[in-house]
Design an enzyme around this catalytic site. Structure first.
Site, PDB file in Angstrom:
ATOM      1  N   LYS A 243       2.211  -3.156   6.728  1.00 53.12           N
ATOM      2  CA  LYS A 243       2.602  -3.316   5.318  1.00 53.12           C
ATOM      3  C   LYS A 243       4.115  -3.186   5.150  1.00 53.12           C
ATOM      4  O   LYS A 243       4.747  -3.980   4.435  1.00 53.12           O
ATOM      5  CB  LYS A 243       1.880  -2.282   4.453  1.00 53.12           C
ATOM      6  CG  LYS A 243       0.383  -2.512   4.299  1.00 53.12           C
ATOM      7  CD  LYS A 243       0.071  -3.803   3.559  1.00 53.12           C
ATOM      8  CE  LYS A 243      -1.401  -3.936   3.227  1.00 53.12           C
ATOM      9  NZ  LYS A 243      -1.735  -5.223   2.580  1.00 53.12           N
TER      10      LYS A 243
ATOM     11  N   TYR B 230      -1.663  -0.030  10.481  1.00 56.55           N
ATOM     12  CA  TYR B 230      -1.871  -0.675   9.183  1.00 56.55           C
ATOM     13  C   TYR B 230      -0.670  -0.440   8.264  1.00 56.55           C
ATOM     14  O   TYR B 230      -0.133  -1.373   7.658  1.00 56.55           O
ATOM     15  CB  TYR B 230      -3.147  -0.145   8.539  1.00 56.55           C
ATOM     16  CG  TYR B 230      -3.334  -0.580   7.104  1.00 56.55           C
ATOM     17  CD1 TYR B 230      -3.694  -1.890   6.802  1.00 56.55           C
ATOM     18  CD2 TYR B 230      -3.148   0.323   6.057  1.00 56.55           C
ATOM     19  CE1 TYR B 230      -3.860  -2.297   5.494  1.00 56.55           C
ATOM     20  CE2 TYR B 230      -3.314  -0.082   4.748  1.00 56.55           C
ATOM     21  CZ  TYR B 230      -3.665  -1.382   4.464  1.00 56.55           C
ATOM     22  OH  TYR B 230      -3.813  -1.778   3.151  1.00 56.55           O
TER      23      TYR B 230
ATOM     24  N   SER C 291       0.830  -1.201   0.000  1.00 59.21           N
ATOM     25  CA  SER C 291       0.000   0.000   0.000  1.00 59.21           C
ATOM     26  C   SER C 291       0.861   1.245   0.000  1.00 59.21           C
ATOM     27  O   SER C 291       1.978   1.258   0.537  1.00 59.21           O
ATOM     28  CB  SER C 291      -0.895  -0.004   1.243  1.00 59.21           C
ATOM     29  OG  SER C 291      -1.501   1.250   1.447  1.00 59.21           O
TER      30      SER C 291
END
Length: 341
Positions: free
Chosen positions: A153, A149, A125
């Protein structure tokens, strides 16, 4: 050639599996359906006119289940989508995200080791970049995620890089998505948020169909064309094609590469709302409200590396994204739970 796809029933996973099946690849989906619906895979098979090699209900935290599946089907490559993905939720429940996303990814690589599978394409991402220090953002931009988050990643990216250095035959392609939207032109598969959408496009679609009252536009005084936030949106069909291109690259070259997947073109919130309303002949009520903490004016991708390394570039425009989203939403007002699905 069999491809093992974790999170295969999800939004991006289902579109990628459809592209794989159409390209003649055999596919095994491995998904626990915590944020997805198995109906998506049934529709994918209908659209492709082919069945998956297997649809396994499994959790990436279950190493034994992963190992058994990989030993049985002996894939030539893995596409890894499975993971929790809501930024706000990751802030509230960071341990859940580290357990599922990071531990699950380690288990997957361990299972790949056990079965001598040496190629992985990872669903990363643009959140790994954090706040933009310059635009457009290229792959050399500093990596400074601002929430669990994004940290997940980036950690998984590093784990894959370290895994690749152990054996020169291993390949990792880390696809850093910007903002995937849209749906398959058939309207049979698309994005199906379980609760109130976190992302702009499904929020617009659900407002247009009457499930939500209006779109809240957070901030109207940014330094953009119309004062609203600007983002780089990529059609999910183009994104699916990028995964096939990444697999082809993995067949040719070893090592680990990070690649941005975007268009390089920015769209503001108001441009998105007005284009959606115009091309679909619908009304989308909206209200401009206060900025949200942490939001920035513009985020744009430099996508040159995707073209030079993978031979891929986006083909679909904003109207395609808006039209396909409405086709999906209007045919499936309640997503995959729609009666008759």
């Amino acid at each position: 050639m069999t491809i093992f796809v974790t999170g295969g029933a999800g939004y991006i996973g289902s579109h990628t599996i459809l592209a794989l099946l159409k390209a003649g690849r055999d596919v095994v989906s491995f998904d626990n359906y915590c944020n997805a619906d198995p109906v998506a895979l049934e529709r994918v098979e209908e659209l492709a006119g082919r069945s998956l090699a297997a649809k396994i209900n499994g959790d990436i935290r279950d190493f034994d289940a992963l190992k058994q599946a990989l030993m049985e089907y002996r894939p030539t490559g893995v596409i890894h989508f499975a993971g929790l993905k809501a930024v706000g939720e990751s802030v509230e429940h960071p341990l859940r995200y580290y357990d599922n996303n990071v531990t699950g990814s380690v288990n997957l690589l361990r299972a790949m080791d056990e079965t001598l599978c040496q190629k992985i394409v990872f669903s990363s991402s643009a959140t790994v970049y954090g706040a933009a220090q310059y635009l457009p953002i290229d792959e050399n931009h500093p990596l400074a995620p601002t929430n669990p988050y994004g940290h997940n990643k980036l950690m998984i990216e590093q784990i894959i890089r370290d895994w690749c250095t152990v054996d020169e035959a291993r390949t990792g392609v880390l696809l850093r998505y910007f903002n995937p939207i849209g749906a398959d032109p058939s309207g049979k598969i698309g994005e199906d948020p379980r609760d109130i959408p976190n992302n702009l496009m499904p929020y617009i679609a659900q407002t247009a169909i009457g499930k939500l009252q209006k779109v809240n536009v957070y901030g109207g005084d940014y330094d953009t064309r119309d004062g609203t936030g600007e983002r780089d949106y990529i059609h999910v069909v183009d994104l699916a094609a990028a995964h096939l291109a990444a697999l082809d690259h993995a067949d040719r070259d070893a090592g680990c590469e990070a690649v941005n997947i975007g268009t390089g073109q920015g769209v503001t919130v108001l441009e998105m709302i007005k284009t959606f309303a115009q091309v679909n002949d619908v009304t989308v009520p909206y209200e401009i409200t206060e900025r949200r903490p942490g939001d920035v004016a513009s985020v744009l991708a430099a996508a040159d590396k995707a073209q030079s390394l993978l031979g891929w570039q986006a083909k679909c425009g904003l109207e395609d994204m808006c039209r396909s989203t409405w086709h999906w939403q209007s045919q499936n007002p309640d997503g995959y739970a729609t009666d008759g699905s």
